[in-house]
Design a protein around this motif. Structure first.
Motif: not given
Length: 384
Positions: A178-180, A198-201, A204-205, A234-235
């Motif tokens: 939602r923030i993104r 962390i990967t889920a975050a 999510a963006g 790498d993201r």
């Protein structure tokens, strides 16, 4: 209409002489020549610092924040080669966060140099870990779960570009998304979240890591742990503090090698005492601290750091002298990479030496020391 002016210096990557013509504060022409006197300094875009809490006695998060403090920080940083900086507002009750954001907004409205130098605000917290260690010095009683609606309220007060969160909360991924969607970039930091969180975050963006290697437990499992996860993804583009105290040289070297120079950037994370003379100081948070000649700021009688106390230029020099990067490679971590992040946060790009870009330039020695700064076409003296 202002008269044309110019500056010349060597290209840190090729060694060519660059003659840069400036008109009305904008780069109008860049002429390259192979021959040059050996004493000609190097020229680079002005430095870009994405995390500044304070400088030379002024605090972004003062009890009564003022636009005058923001203007003073802008001028002091420019003298040290930093022509773009992002004020960092830290964990506090919501009304205090709004007050700090409003002070930055008013500074940008009132002062043309502040408007040009400050693209937006970074809010570090209040959605952070509540555990000692990863919480750092953030106020424990003001930490709260991630709330995209609160971020949107901040944006109504002033230009918030990115927010640092710990994605350990049960609803973290949904709130990050939602923030993104609301237009604010998300960074991961001050966290005890596990690798899956962390990967889920990131899914999510989330795009950034805030001063990776700091704001975390002092002891971690060998693997998996949050540092490995953020280095491997790498993201994520990762920020680092290169003052020589927050991360040892070999640790910083390994982290930058893991991320690559194109996904790494430096921040100063400087506090109010940064740029001050060495000595002992009484602070509102933490009590008696000592600043030594190397820029190490610690609590008196302990080995604990009390914040970062040098400018981004010192971090540049540390990369060249202790981490093994060439001047050209190191400059990318304080110009083009953070400048790209500025653009991803919705502002114009920074940290580029191109025709049409603002004439925010620095002259440097081979070790990365700043000799002089040109801000919007006007030359300033340097303080190192």
């Amino acid at each position: 209409m202002s008269a044309p002016t110019g500056i010349e210096g060597r290209d840190p990557a090729t060694g060519e002489l660059l003659r840069i013509r400036v008109e009305q504060g904008v780069i109008a022409e860049i002429h390259r020549a192979a021959d040059h006197p050996a004493e000609v300094p190097f020229v680079s875009p002005g430095l870009v610092d994405l995390q500044v809490n304070g400088f030379v006695g002024h605090d972004v998060n003062a009890e009564e924040p003022t636009p005058e403090a923001i203007v003073a920080i802008t001028a002091a940083l420019a003298e040290r080669g930093v022509t773009t900086w992002v004020p960092t507002v830290v964990t506090a009750p919501e009304d205090a966060i709004h007050a700090a954001i409003a002070a930055v907004r008013r500074a940008r409205e009132q002062d043309p140099h502040a408007h040009a130098a400050i693209p937006f605000i970074h809010v570090e917290g209040p959605f952070l870990s509540d555990h000692p260690g990863p919480r750092g010095v953030h106020a424990p009683d003001a930490i709260r779960p991630i709330d995209a609606a609160e971020v949107e309220r901040w944006r109504q007060t002033g230009p918030v570009g990115y927010v640092t969160v710990s994605p350990h909360w049960s609803n973290s991924a949904a709130e990050i998304a939602r923030i993104r969607q609301g237009g604010t970039v998300v960074a991961i930091g001050h966290t005890h979240a596990n690798s899956e969180m962390i990967t889920a975050a990131v899914d999510a963006g989330a795009e950034l890591s805030t001063h990776l290697g700091n704001g975390i437990f002092p002891e971690l499992p060998r693997h998996p742990n949050p540092i490995w996860t953020q280095l491997a993804d790498d993201r994520l583009t990762c920020g680092f503090i290169a003052d020589g105290h927050h991360l040892p040289a070999d640790t910083l070297k390994a982290m930058i090698r893991a991320k690559g120079t194109h996904r790494s950037f430096l921040v100063s994370d400087s506090v109010e005492l940064a740029g001050s003379t060495p000595g002992r100081y009484e602070t509102a948070v933490g009590g008696l601290v000592e600043l030594d000649g190397s820029g190490r700021l610690s609590y008196v009688g302990t080995d604990l750091l009390a914040g970062a106390a040098v400018s981004l230029g010192e971090g540049l020099r540390f990369l060249v002298s202790h981490v093994g990067l060439s001047l050209a490679e190191a400059l990318g971590l304080v110009t083009s990479v953070p400048g790209r992040i500025v653009q991803s946060c919705g502002s114009r790009p920074r940290g580029l030496l191109r025709v049409g870009q603002p004439a925010d330039l620095v002259l440097l020695t081979a070790d990365g020391s700043v000799q002089a700064t040109m801000r919007s076409g006007g030359l300033l003296g340097a303080q190192g």
